[in-house]
Design a protein around this motif. Sequence first.
Motif, PDB file in Angstrom:
ATOM      1  N   GLU A 185       0.954  -1.305  -0.231  1.00 23.92           N
ATOM      2  CA  GLU A 185       0.168   0.197   0.252  1.00 23.92           C
ATOM      3  C   GLU A 185       0.996   1.027   0.103  1.00 23.92           C
ATOM      4  N   GLU A 189      -0.933   5.985  -4.248  1.00 25.88           N
ATOM      5  CA  GLU A 189      -1.361   6.751  -5.311  1.00 25.88           C
ATOM      6  C   GLU A 189      -0.080   7.524  -6.343  1.00 25.88           C
ATOM      7  N   ASP A 224       0.908   2.358   9.365  1.00 26.91           N
ATOM      8  CA  ASP A 224       0.151   3.003   8.201  1.00 26.91           C
ATOM      9  C   ASP A 224      -0.616   4.821   8.508  1.00 26.91           C
ATOM     10  N   ALA A 226      -1.780   9.078   6.401  1.00 29.81           N
ATOM     11  CA  ALA A 226      -1.625  10.164   5.275  1.00 29.81           C
ATOM     12  C   ALA A 226      -1.144  11.530   4.892  1.00 29.81           C
ATOM     13  N   THR A 228      -0.182  14.713   3.980  1.00 22.46           N
ATOM     14  CA  THR A 228      -0.953  15.148   1.931  1.00 22.46           C
ATOM     15  C   THR A 228       0.368  16.769   1.699  1.00 22.46           C
ATOM     16  N   THR A 264      -2.569  13.380  -1.091  1.00 21.96           N
ATOM     17  CA  THR A 264      -2.591  13.561  -0.162  1.00 21.96           C
ATOM     18  C   THR A 264      -2.128  11.635  -0.518  1.00 21.96           C
ATOM     19  N   CYS A 266      -0.772   7.730   0.462  1.00 18.17           N
ATOM     20  CA  CYS A 266      -0.529   6.601   1.826  1.00 18.17           C
ATOM     21  C   CYS A 266       1.004   7.023   1.827  1.00 18.17           C
ATOM     22  N   SER A 268       3.333   3.262   4.248  1.00 15.04           N
ATOM     23  CA  SER A 268       2.747   2.019   4.543  1.00 15.04           C
ATOM     24  C   SER A 268       3.472   1.298   5.162  1.00 15.04           C
TER      25      SER A 268
END
Length: 277
Positions: A185, A189, A224, A226, A228, A264, A266, A268
């Motif tokens: 993960e 993005e 994990d 997020a 920005t 944003t 991720c 992980s």
Amino acid sequence: MTPGLVERLSRWLRCPVCEKALLPAPPLALRCTDGHSFDANKRGFATLVPSNDRMVGDDAAMLDDRAAFLAEGHYSPIAAAVADAAAGGRAVLDAGCGTGYYLGAVLDAGDSVDALAMDLSPDAVRRTVRATGSVGLVADTWRPLPIRTASSDVVLDVFAPRNLPEFHRVLSDDGRLIVVVPTAEHLRELRAEGRAIGIPSDKVDAVIADAAPLFSPAAVVRVDFAMTLTGESIDRLVGMGPSAHHRQATVASGMDDGPATAMTVCASVDVMTLVKP
């Protein structure tokens, strides 16, 4: 009396030629009893890479991007998890120190910690020594390490190559190997946009399999969160690691997508603690 530079390096190092202990030869040399001698840099590190070694470490541009991105604090949860895993360590080897960000977190969290920052890149070692106050070693992880047997009680391997037999040798019997690997993960993005390289889905299982029977897993902590990120931060994130080579290839082929835009993303990773069985 506070030990000097070569005394601090001597506590860690062995001769890369004969594997005997390197002893202080002040003001700036280390020498074994067989007469092999090596210079220490007044900036706080020694270079023990064989002259025929063709491996190349991270370049200044990658380290600049890494330093700038990490200074923004985006990976602070990872640094905190590494410091937690290394808690109580008194002799810490950072094998692949980069800019010293994770070693700095460990040193900030502990008391009376003796540390050796190792990397193939002299620029990386120089930066880490300056930032953390540790001593440093320029060495190739894939060769026998010029580090004394059982000299470490914690070895850090954060997003770095792993020489598991040598890590096993330099660790004390009750030592810990802390390995950080990305999950599938991580940065998904950016991979969807073609900006980051792929990540296998079984990294933890692969590390555990590779480590057996030298090491057994004591703990695996998933981290994990997020992030920005501005477009500039994304460019730095891509430029600071292996995806930088992918970006260079796409630019050269004329297929680059141009500067990144804010999004944003991720993060992980798995923080693994491995111990000797």
